[in-house]
Structures are given as structure tokens and as C-alpha cells.
Design an enzyme around this catalytic site. Structure first.
Site, PDB file in Angstrom:
ATOM      1  N   ASN A 108     -46.492   2.667  -4.279  1.00 12.24           N
ATOM      2  CA  ASN A 108     -45.083   2.641  -3.922  1.00 12.24           C
ATOM      3  C   ASN A 108     -44.145   2.668  -5.126  1.00 12.24           C
ATOM      4  OD1 ASN A 108     -42.898   2.158  -1.873  1.00 12.24           O
ATOM      5  ND2 ASN A 108     -42.645   0.324  -3.136  1.00 12.24           N
ATOM      6  N   HIS A 109     -44.583   1.972  -6.195  1.00  6.62           N
ATOM      7  CA  HIS A 109     -43.664   1.798  -7.321  1.00  6.62           C
ATOM      8  C   HIS A 109     -44.434   1.746  -8.633  1.00  6.62           C
ATOM      9  CE1 HIS A 109     -44.849  -2.034  -5.425  1.00  6.62           C
ATOM     10  NE2 HIS A 109     -45.185  -2.347  -6.657  1.00  6.62           N
ATOM     11  N   ASP A 206     -51.905  -0.648  -2.324  1.00  5.18           N
ATOM     12  CA  ASP A 206     -50.851  -1.656  -2.285  1.00  5.18           C
ATOM     13  C   ASP A 206     -49.623  -1.157  -1.522  1.00  5.18           C
ATOM     14  OD1 ASP A 206     -49.925  -4.230  -3.755  1.00  5.18           O
ATOM     15  OD2 ASP A 206     -48.327  -2.822  -4.220  1.00  5.18           O
ATOM     16  N   LEU A 211     -43.416   4.039   1.516  1.00  9.70           N
ATOM     17  CA  LEU A 211     -43.402   5.207   0.623  1.00  9.70           C
ATOM     18  C   LEU A 211     -42.174   6.091   0.782  1.00  9.70           C
ATOM     19  CD1 LEU A 211     -47.142   6.366   0.623  1.00  9.70           C
ATOM     20  CD2 LEU A 211     -46.012   4.613  -0.766  1.00  9.70           C
ATOM     21  N   GLU A 248     -52.883  -2.083   2.430  1.00  7.70           N
ATOM     22  CA  GLU A 248     -52.121  -3.323   2.538  1.00  7.70           C
ATOM     23  C   GLU A 248     -50.830  -3.015   3.292  1.00  7.70           C
ATOM     24  OE1 GLU A 248     -49.712  -6.789   0.140  1.00  7.70           O
ATOM     25  OE2 GLU A 248     -49.503  -4.695  -0.379  1.00  7.70           O
TER      26      GLU A 248
HETATM   27  C1  GLC Z   1     -48.381  -6.369  -3.037  1.00  4.52           C
HETATM   28  C2  GLC Z   1     -49.193  -7.306  -3.908  1.00  4.52           C
HETATM   29  C3  GLC Z   1     -48.274  -8.302  -4.560  1.00  4.52           C
HETATM   30  C4  GLC Z   1     -47.217  -7.564  -5.354  1.00  4.52           C
HETATM   31  C5  GLC Z   1     -46.486  -6.553  -4.472  1.00  4.52           C
HETATM   32  C6  GLC Z   1     -45.627  -5.645  -5.289  1.00  4.52           C
HETATM   33  O1  GLC Z   1     -47.824  -7.037  -1.951  1.00  4.52           O
HETATM   34  O2  GLC Z   1     -50.195  -7.933  -3.146  1.00  4.52           O
HETATM   35  O3  GLC Z   1     -48.987  -9.178  -5.391  1.00  4.52           O
HETATM   36  O4  GLC Z   1     -46.302  -8.478  -5.889  1.00  4.52           O
HETATM   37  O5  GLC Z   1     -47.396  -5.721  -3.785  1.00  4.52           O
HETATM   38  O6  GLC Z   1     -46.435  -4.765  -6.034  1.00  4.52           O
END
Ligand code: GLC
Ligand code: CA
Length: 548
Positions: A108-109, A206, A211, A248
Site C-alpha cells: 500500500n505504501h 500488508d 490500494l 491482511e
Molecule cells: C499493518 C501492519 C502494521 C503496520 C501497518 C502499516 O497493519 O501489521 O504493523 O503498522 O500495516 O504498514
């Protein structure tokens, strides 16, 4: 050399996963930071625990403002963790012990220190400008929720360099990549291929719901986001076999279901809402919260699997509960306000259940027998404690406790130099809670957990079978069968801290003999009348059913 335990491409359906951060595991060169040579030296511990697959948290170069989830280079190893050769050596040593390894893919980032972002912000006509999400104003995508509510006020941050705003769903130092840009998608696939070619067995992906952004939506779970993910999966399938993608997506089951697609998106996804409900059921001494969420969970394609867990490196998230339930969880499990962060609780398993061995065992027993592949968090196999006086979520990220000696055997550095201090209180401190002393004690939590994993691993029905609930009148007892083909296992758990009796209606299994799976004891044959189960506080039983 690879001697993986299962050549089945669906191996993840039977696997027990173990999550760890290299940084906190073992430090080989006394600089206070765990590293790959250290981790490699501890592989025997992991192999003897009986887990099948390691999930490594981000091990990439990073300014560590979000413990490595702020990546500044996707195809290198953080120098503090060792070299690429150290990583490759670790991977081959893990494979040689039959352990698979998945790594983290933060889609995502990136970190704002990543060269891509540095270029993107350098001028509005930079070719990489469009790799991120920019705006002249901060009022686009209004109403999109903020995730890190304790630290962030907006999903937009002002960039003083290019004098515009950039979009970020997490910390403001983590600008979101722009997945509408094909060049970004191409680059991310190149990153995946890079690690797959080195031999990793897959990725924990993650923060996948975020997205793509579209005006007038929540910017979460959009069809366009699913399209991006399906494209990555198709590329994976075209070039590789036996790999796993684990999503996730901290969402309700009906919103997570599309991440499996028709078996053409993710192989696995975490089941977030089940986790707080396990703790709720335990506290309420009532199976209802757990039963409700499992019955509400849609079925998934045959090739797919849920990932279930009790704890991980983040707060015990209470995003997927109602307001009232969240307050209840905070009241019961986080009386000390320091234990609370964002919408969750920054505590480990053992302290959450007041160090009660019976409750740890009951929760682990549930984790290993409910539908899905269990994921253990490092340190929970010995009942490690937490430290809520550390910032952010570091309370649950302290160094692994290997022995009762200097720095718990984690590191030879001066104690002040450890990246986080060790847990050292009288109850959970490393002098009392460590791998070495639990190795010596045959009744330790470590040895008990080993046995639990061993029994789970030889019982395929847990990973692959259906679940049918029995609903005895006594609500404190959770009972279900798991069935696959001719194999049936009966699981009965007493969620209460007092002795209970339950009358189970097992008439459809009449004639079967329950054999207790840990000791092999034979229980009375099931008949047409209610089957009476008497259970001590927090007891649980697993029975294999035999028709003899
Ligand atoms: C996910 C990870 C977390 C992190 C976040 C941003 O949720 O599990 O630890 O801070 O992404 O990347
Ligand atoms: Ca080190």
C-alpha cells in the site's frame, strides 16, 4: 537442498505458521539488534517446536518509524540484519529443516525516505510523480476513516517540497502508492519475482484493502483494488507453483470473502474478527460470541484457507467488534489505560489471561482446532510477558528470551544497547520465562505447546475439515465436530473457570468410540442418549472417533 515436509501445493491448508521479527529474535554480532545469522542459529528451536512455515516481518532497509513497515528499498536486506548472503543462507537452512518461509510485502505504501517518493516529491513533472497520490487540497476522499487515530489527524499530509498534499492511510511518513499507475503494478511484481526467485515460499501481504482510492467511497475493498490483486495472483500462478499469498484485511468476514475471489486472488486471509471473540468468549464464559462469528463466516473456495491467531505484533485489534463489545474488552483486558492503543490492546497472550496456564492452554487448544491455519506469535510458546511502558506497539515486540543468563541469551551487547529492553519483572522476566529452562522441564508450556502442535499436525481434519457445532444447553461449553471424509474429531471446551457438565447430542454419531487424542484413553461408546461430559475449569478435550 529442500526437504519440505509436504510437496502438496495446498500445503498452507495444513500448516502451522510462526510469526517473528528478525530484529527481536537473536543477535549474532552483539550490536543489540537481531539478525539473520542469529535467526539461523535458532532454526533448531523452531523445527523442534513443530511449526511448518515462518512468517518474517519486514527485513528491508527502513528508517524504522513503523518498525520496518516503512520500507525504503524493497529488494535489499536491512544492513543491521545482515547481507543478502546471510538471508539466502538462512532460507536454505530453513528449507533444509522442512520449514517454509514467507516474507512481508507492504504494497500500500512506502517510507517517505524511499527513492521513489524522493523523486516523486522533487517536482510535479518528475516521471515518478504519479507513483503516489497527490492533491492540491486536503478535502478529496472526505469521510475516509483514519486508522492510526492516536497519531494521525488526516489521511492527507502536506509536502513542503512540492507544495501539495499526499495521501496516506497509515502514518504520514508512509505515502500510499498509486495503483492506478501501471508502472507501480509492474514494479511491485518485479519485487515479488525477485524474492520468489530467491526461493521464498510466499508473502504476507500488508494492508491490502486500501490500494485504490475513488471519490465518494470509503476507499476500502474497492473492485479496482481486487482487480490489482487478481492481476498479481495471475502473474504468480503463471510463473510459480506452491507459493502462498496471505492477505491482511482487517475487515468483517463478508468483506474479506472477496479477497479469496474464485480461488484466483489470495490463498489465505487472516480472520480478524474471530480473534477478539475468542477472548470475549473466555471472559464471558460463554460460547456465543465465537459461535456467532463462525456461523456468520461465509464459505471459501476449496483451495483457500483462513489464517487464525491469538496475538501478533500489532495491538489486539478491536476494530471488528461493536462499540459495546470494545468497551467490554477494554474494561476486562486493559484496565490500565497504558495497555490501550488506537482501537486495541497492546498486550501479549500470557498477561492477557493473567498468566493462567489453564487459560493459555484452552486458548491455544481453540486456536489449533478451529477452522483455519493457526499462526503463533514468537515468544507465546513460552508465555512471554509485555511492557506497556514502551511506545507504540513495542510492548509486544521485546527480545526473545532464550535463557536466564546475560541479556536472556538474545545478545552480547551492553544491555543499554538492545533495541528494546528485555522483560525483566519477577513474573515474566527472562530469569523465570525462557526457552532453556522450559526445555529442561517436561511439563513446561514450551513442551506442552510442542505436543499440541504435534497432535494437530497429524490430524489433517483440523486444516481441511468442515465444522458442525453441537449446542448443549450449558452455554459455557463450546463443542463441535470437525469432519473430512471418514475422519471425525470431536472438540469440547469448557470456557469457564469452574467445573461444568454438558449433555451432548451425539446421536448422529451413535456407535462411535471417542479416543482422547493426547493420551489415547478410550471413552464410553456414543449411544442415542445424551453424552455426558464433565469438565474441570478451562478443560478441553479432543477426541478422534473410531467405529470399532
Ligand atoms: C499493518 C501492519 C502494521 C503496520 C501497518 C502499516 O497493519 O501489521 O504493523 O503498522 O500495516 O504498514
Ligand atoms: Ca546484530
Amino acid at each position: 537442498m529442500t526437504t519440505l515436509r509436504s510437496a502438496d501445493p495446498l500445503w498452507y491448508k495444513d500448516a502451522v505458521f510462526y510469526q517473528l521479527n528478525v530484529k527481536s529474535f537473536a543477535d549474532s554480532n552483539a550490536d543489540g539488534i537481531g539478525d539473520f545469522p542469529g535467526l539461523t542459529s535458532k532454526l533448531d528451536h523452531l523445527a523442534s517446536l513443530g511449526v511448518d512455515c515462518l512468517w518474517l516481518q519486514p527485513m528491508y532497509p527502513s528508517p524504522f518509524k513503523d518498525d520496518g513497515y516503512d520500507i525504503s528499498d524493497y529488494t535489499s536486506i536491512h544492513p543491521g540484519y545482515g547481507t543478502r548472503q546471510d538471508f539466502e543462507h538462512f532460507l536454505s537452512q530453513a528449507h533444509a529443516r522442512g520449514l517454509r518461509v514467507i516474507i512481508e510485502l507492504v504494497l500500500n505504501h512506502t517510507s517517505d525516505q524511499h527513492a521513489w517518493f524522493q523523486e516523486a516529491r522533487s517536482s510535479t513533472d518528475n516521471p515518478r510523480r504519479d507513483w503516489y497520490v497527490w492533491s492540491e487540497t486536503d478535502d478529496r476522499y472526505r469521510g475516509v476513516r483514519i486508522i492510526f487515530i492516536d497519531t494521525e489527524l488526516s489521511n492527507w499530509a502536506w509536502d513542503p517540497v512540492s507544495k501539495s498534499y499526499y495521501w496516506h492511510r497509515f502514518f504520514s511518513h508512509q505515502p500510499d502508492l498509486n495503483y492506478d499507475n501501471p508502472a507501480v503494478r509492474e514494479e511491485i511484481w518485479a519485487v515479488m519475482k525477485f524474492w520468489l526467485n530467491l526461493g521464498v515460499d510466499g508473502f504476507r501481504v500488508d494492508a491490502v484493502p486500501y490500494l485504490i482510492e475513488r471519490e465518494g467511497t470509503s476507499c476500502e475493498n474497492l473492485p479496482e483494488t481486487h482487480a490489482v490483486l487478481k492481476e498479481l495472483r495471475a502473474r504468480l500462478d503463471a510463473d510459480f507453483t506452491g507459493k502462498v499469498l496471505l492477505a491482511e484485511a482487517n475487515m468483517w468476514p463478508e468483506d474479506v470473502r472477496p479477497y479469496f475471489g474464485a480461488g484466483d486472488e489470495f490463498h489465505m486471509s487472516f480472520h480478524f474478527p474471530i480473534m477478539p471473540r475468542m477472548f470475549m468468549a473466555l471472559r464471558l464464559e460463554d460460547r456465543k460470541p465465537l459461535l456467532d462469528i463462525i456461523e456468520r463466516t461465509p464459505s471459501i473456495p476449496d483451495s483457500c484457507q483462513w489464517g487464525i491467531f491469538l496475538r501478533n505484533h500489532d495491538e489486539l485489534t478491536l476494530e471488528m467488534v461493536t462499540e459495546i463489545e470494545r468497551q467490554y474488552m477494554w474494561d476486562e483486558y486493559a484496565k490500565d489505560p497504558r495497555a490501550r492503543i488506537n482501537l486495541g490492546i497492546r498486550r501479549r497472550l500470557a498477561p492477557l489471561v493473567e498468566g493462567d496456564r489453564r487459560r493459555i492452554e484452552l486458548m491455544s487448544g481453540l486456536l489449533m482446532s478451529l477452522p483455519g491455519s493457526p499462526i503463533l506469535y514468537y515468544g507465546d510458546e513460552i508465555g512471554m510477558g509485555d511492557n506497556v511502558y514502551l511506545g507504540d506497539r513495542n510492548s509486544v515486540r521485546t527480545p526473545m528470551q532464550w535463557n536466564g543468563g546475560f541479556n536472556a541469551g538474545f545478545s552480547g551487547a551492553d544491555p543499554e544497547r538492545l533495541w528494546l529492553p528485555l522483560i525483566s519483572n519477577a513474573v515474566y522476566g527472562y530469569q523465570a520465562v525462557n526457552v532453556e529452562s522450559q526445555e529442561r522441564n517436561s511439563t513446561s508450556l514450551l513442551n506442552w505447546t510442542r505436543r499440541l502442535i504435534e497432535v494437530r499436525r497429524v490430524t489433517k481434519v483440523f486444516g481441511r475439515g468442515s465444522i458442525e457445532f453441537l449446542k448443549p444447553e450449558n452455554h459455557r461449553v463450546l463443542a463441535f465436530t470437525r469432519t473430512q471424509g471418514r475422519d471425525t474429531v470431536l472438540v469440547v471446551s469448557n470456557l469457564a473457570g469452574t467445573a461444568q457438565v454438558a449433555e451432548l447430542d451425539l446421536a448422529r454419531l451413535a456407535g462411535a468410540i471417542p479416543i482422547e487424542m493426547f493420551g489415547g484413553s478410550i471413552f464410553p461408546r456414543i449411544g442415542h442418549e445424551p453424552y455426558i461430559m464433565m469438565m474441570g475449569p478451562y478443560d478441553f478435550y479432543w477426541f478422534r472417533l473410531r467405529w470399532l
